[in-house]
Write a protein that holds these residues in place. Structure first.
Motif, mmCIF file in Angstrom:
data_model
loop_
_atom_site.group_PDB
_atom_site.id
_atom_site.type_symbol
_atom_site.label_atom_id
_atom_site.label_comp_id
_atom_site.label_asym_id
_atom_site.label_seq_id
_atom_site.Cartn_x
_atom_site.Cartn_y
_atom_site.Cartn_z
ATOM 1 N N GLY A 194 0.914 -1.176 -0.109
ATOM 2 C CA GLY A 194 0.031 0.010 -0.108
ATOM 3 C C GLY A 194 0.802 1.277 0.027
ATOM 4 O O GLY A 194 2.020 1.270 -0.043
ATOM 5 N N ALA A 196 1.590 2.895 2.426
ATOM 6 C CA ALA A 196 2.321 2.973 3.511
ATOM 7 C C ALA A 196 3.809 2.654 3.392
ATOM 8 O O ALA A 196 4.666 3.203 4.213
ATOM 9 C CB ALA A 196 1.844 2.201 4.712
ATOM 10 N N THR A 220 -1.789 -1.151 -4.237
ATOM 11 C CA THR A 220 -3.173 -0.506 -4.210
ATOM 12 C C THR A 220 -3.081 0.623 -5.314
ATOM 13 O O THR A 220 -1.748 1.411 -5.727
ATOM 14 C CB THR A 220 -3.551 0.288 -2.886
ATOM 15 N N ARG A 221 -4.243 1.215 -5.698
ATOM 16 C CA ARG A 221 -4.315 2.353 -6.478
ATOM 17 C C ARG A 221 -3.317 3.864 -5.776
ATOM 18 O O ARG A 221 -2.952 4.461 -6.532
ATOM 19 C CB ARG A 221 -5.762 2.736 -6.952
ATOM 20 N N GLY A 236 -7.285 -4.430 -8.221
ATOM 21 C CA GLY A 236 -8.561 -3.907 -7.651
ATOM 22 C C GLY A 236 -9.400 -3.734 -8.774
ATOM 23 O O GLY A 236 -9.514 -4.323 -9.713
ATOM 24 N N GLY A 239 -7.846 -2.246 -11.305
ATOM 25 C CA GLY A 239 -6.604 -2.737 -11.744
ATOM 26 C C GLY A 239 -6.975 -4.351 -12.014
ATOM 27 O O GLY A 239 -7.949 -4.637 -12.642
ATOM 28 N N GLY A 251 0.426 -3.066 4.709
ATOM 29 C CA GLY A 251 0.010 -1.497 4.735
ATOM 30 C C GLY A 251 -0.989 -1.116 3.933
ATOM 31 O O GLY A 251 -0.721 -0.126 3.179
ATOM 32 N N ILE A 252 -1.891 -2.016 3.610
ATOM 33 C CA ILE A 252 -3.125 -2.029 3.119
ATOM 34 C C ILE A 252 -4.359 -1.772 3.619
ATOM 35 O O ILE A 252 -4.375 -2.550 4.622
ATOM 36 C CB ILE A 252 -3.351 -2.716 1.978
ATOM 37 N N ASP A 290 4.564 -2.582 12.718
ATOM 38 C CA ASP A 290 5.225 -1.526 11.422
ATOM 39 C C ASP A 290 5.948 -2.635 10.418
ATOM 40 O O ASP A 290 6.576 -3.342 10.664
ATOM 41 C CB ASP A 290 6.369 -0.783 12.295
ATOM 42 N N PHE A 292 7.864 -1.854 8.348
ATOM 43 C CA PHE A 292 9.424 -1.592 8.091
ATOM 44 C C PHE A 292 10.137 -2.615 9.111
ATOM 45 O O PHE A 292 11.380 -2.767 9.020
ATOM 46 C CB PHE A 292 9.636 -0.194 8.082
HETATM 47 P P1 FAD Z 1 -4.758 3.950 2.941
HETATM 48 O O1 FAD Z 1 -6.129 3.573 2.716
HETATM 49 O O2 FAD Z 1 -4.160 4.990 2.951
HETATM 50 O O3 FAD Z 1 -3.997 2.633 3.842
HETATM 51 C C1 FAD Z 1 -2.893 2.731 4.202
HETATM 52 C C2 FAD Z 1 -2.734 1.745 5.438
HETATM 53 O O4 FAD Z 1 -1.303 1.430 5.772
HETATM 54 C C3 FAD Z 1 -3.557 1.838 6.635
HETATM 55 O O5 FAD Z 1 -4.483 0.874 6.971
HETATM 56 C C4 FAD Z 1 -2.472 2.091 7.781
HETATM 57 O O6 FAD Z 1 -2.756 1.921 8.895
HETATM 58 C C5 FAD Z 1 -1.313 1.022 7.089
HETATM 59 N N1 FAD Z 1 0.170 1.695 7.471
HETATM 60 C C6 FAD Z 1 0.497 2.875 7.607
HETATM 61 N N2 FAD Z 1 1.736 2.924 7.994
HETATM 62 C C7 FAD Z 1 2.220 1.534 8.100
HETATM 63 C C8 FAD Z 1 3.233 1.099 8.502
HETATM 64 N N3 FAD Z 1 4.309 1.454 8.784
HETATM 65 N N4 FAD Z 1 3.256 -0.459 8.564
HETATM 66 C C9 FAD Z 1 2.085 -1.151 8.367
HETATM 67 N N5 FAD Z 1 0.988 -0.630 7.884
HETATM 68 C C10 FAD Z 1 1.061 0.788 7.856
HETATM 69 N N6 FAD Z 1 -7.980 1.207 -4.904
HETATM 70 C C11 FAD Z 1 -7.175 0.128 -5.117
HETATM 71 O O7 FAD Z 1 -6.457 -0.491 -4.419
HETATM 72 N N7 FAD Z 1 -7.453 -0.600 -6.446
HETATM 73 C C12 FAD Z 1 -8.288 0.026 -7.387
HETATM 74 O O8 FAD Z 1 -8.713 -0.911 -8.311
HETATM 75 C C13 FAD Z 1 -9.081 1.195 -7.075
HETATM 76 N N8 FAD Z 1 -9.825 1.331 -7.752
HETATM 77 C C14 FAD Z 1 -10.743 2.726 -7.489
HETATM 78 C C15 FAD Z 1 -11.709 3.154 -8.122
HETATM 79 C C16 FAD Z 1 -12.344 4.403 -7.957
HETATM 80 C C17 FAD Z 1 -13.432 4.803 -8.729
HETATM 81 C C18 FAD Z 1 -12.017 5.136 -6.717
HETATM 82 C C19 FAD Z 1 -12.801 6.200 -6.218
HETATM 83 C C20 FAD Z 1 -11.120 4.603 -5.825
HETATM 84 C C21 FAD Z 1 -10.386 3.561 -6.074
HETATM 85 N N9 FAD Z 1 -9.023 2.987 -5.385
HETATM 86 C C22 FAD Z 1 -8.695 1.681 -5.723
HETATM 87 C C23 FAD Z 1 -8.874 3.655 -4.230
HETATM 88 C C24 FAD Z 1 -9.211 3.342 -2.956
HETATM 89 O O9 FAD Z 1 -10.368 3.740 -2.606
HETATM 90 C C25 FAD Z 1 -8.169 3.496 -1.815
HETATM 91 O O10 FAD Z 1 -7.904 4.815 -1.765
HETATM 92 C C26 FAD Z 1 -6.792 2.743 -1.942
HETATM 93 O O11 FAD Z 1 -7.136 1.269 -2.144
HETATM 94 C C27 FAD Z 1 -5.956 2.999 -0.498
HETATM 95 O O12 FAD Z 1 -4.770 2.323 -0.771
HETATM 96 P P2 FAD Z 1 -3.834 2.139 0.415
HETATM 97 O O13 FAD Z 1 -4.755 0.829 1.226
HETATM 98 O O14 FAD Z 1 -2.519 1.884 0.241
HETATM 99 O O15 FAD Z 1 -3.815 3.463 1.448
#
Ligand code: FAD
Length: 305
Positions: A194, A196, A220-221, A236, A239, A251-252, A290, A292
């Protein structure tokens, strides 16, 4: 003649997705497998060894979408089913092929229940729909990750088609992602990272873990949008759809759009600092901490095995 499957291939190598589509389609009848584009000859030899393939048809050409579609449309009249994986080529060309044949395509099929009954996800994968397709012929795209690969079979004959193809599209350049990890769409183990991770460099942590496990790496996106991971790693709704035996989500958070791409995963492990993150709650096993600290420890443990 009953089933025409279009092979997916790249750089002279048959995609693992095609073996899965062939296995799924073999329940509909004997298969003619069509290899289109450049480097088709090498791919045809590989394709001929898949069980269920009665004949391989080769049409060398520029490999552009419009040229390939011309061949498919010409051949399609002789088949009950025209099928390709729901990868980027299949998604691009099959709706157009169906329109030319005056048929409605059934896309993203994840299960074949009978000659005209197919299961496909709807509402971003939150529900499954069973479609009864009463059209005289069927144009399908199959989600390869939902099916097992065809085993090797006796070598099928290869027929080279006489195909003089025109294309209005010219391929000027292709930029390729360099990666020596497994193919995301068909890997048995996938490691997803993710936002993160914080930088493109930090994704090397995931890549070295992936190499030890024979896994593919996805993202992730949010991570792709931040420029940490290439676009074709995105898992996703918008994707890639994956269905590995094991998905390790690092970190997703587990946004709905991400979950839409991993619903076929058999076991999920989440590594996250937040015990309340949706993906942590969904996971079969969660490591709260964490990334890392956890990832280097995990990689070191694997080194010791
Ligand atoms: P975040 O939601 O910010 O999550 C980060 C995570 O990391 C949190 O849970 C946090 O606790 C954790 N974290 C932080 N630091 C650490 C650390 N040091 N160690 C361990 N954990 C940690 N998303 C997709 O993935 N695929 C898609 O196909 C997709 N299509 C989309 C389509 C549309 C129309 C829209 C509006 C959005 C789409 N999204 C898609 C985006 C989706 O809504 C989310 O924004 C995205 O998936 C979040 O990505 P993330 O989990 O990396 O980030």
């Amino acid at each position: 003649m009953s089933v025409l499957v279009i092979a997916d291939h790249d750089l002279g190598t048959l995609s693992p997705a095609t073996a899965r589509v062939v296995h799924a389609a073999s329940q509909l009848g004997p298969i003619d497998l069509l290899v289109l584009g450049q480097d088709a000859a090498n791919v045809a030899t590989e394709a001929a060894k898949l069980a269920g393939v009665a004949k391989v048809l080769v049409a060398q050409g520029p490999g552009t979408s419009d040229a390939d579609s011309q061949v498919i449309e010409k051949l399609a009249a002789g088949y009950l089913y025209v099928i390709q994986s729901a990868g980027s080529a299949g998604r691009d060309r099959m709706p157009g092929v169906a329109a030319k044949l005056d048929l409605m395509p059934v896309t993203d099929v994840v299960e074949i229940l009978g000659p005209n009954r197919f299961v496909r996800p709807i509402y971003a994968g939150n529900a499954l729909q069973t479609v009864t397709d009463n059209q005289p012929r069927h144009v399908l795209t199959l989600r390869a990750s939902a099916f097992r690969a065809a085993p090797a079979g006796p070598a099928a004959p290869i027929e080279v088609l006489d195909s003089a193809l025109d294309s209005v599209v010219k391929l000027l350049r292709s930029d390729r992602t360099q990666s020596d990890t497994a193919d995301l769409a068909t890997a048995q183990i996938v490691i997803g990272g993710g936002v993160a991770l914080g930088s493109a460099e930090n994704y090397q942590l995931l890549e070295s873990l992936a190499k030890k496990l024979g896994a593919a790496v996805g993202a992730t996106r949010a991570a792709v949008d931040a420029g940490y991971a290439p676009n074709d790693w995105q898992i996703g709704q918008t994707g890639k759809i994956i269905a590995p035996d094991l998905y390790i989500a690092i970190g997703i958070s587990g946004a709905l759009q991400h979950l839409a791409g991993i619903q076929g995963a058999k076991k999920i492990v989440a590594i996250n600092t937040d015990a309340e993150a949706p993906l942590v709650k969904l996971a079969d096993l969660a490591l709260i901490g964490d990334l890392f600290e956890i990832i280097p420890q995990l990689t070191a443990e694997l080194d010791r095995l």
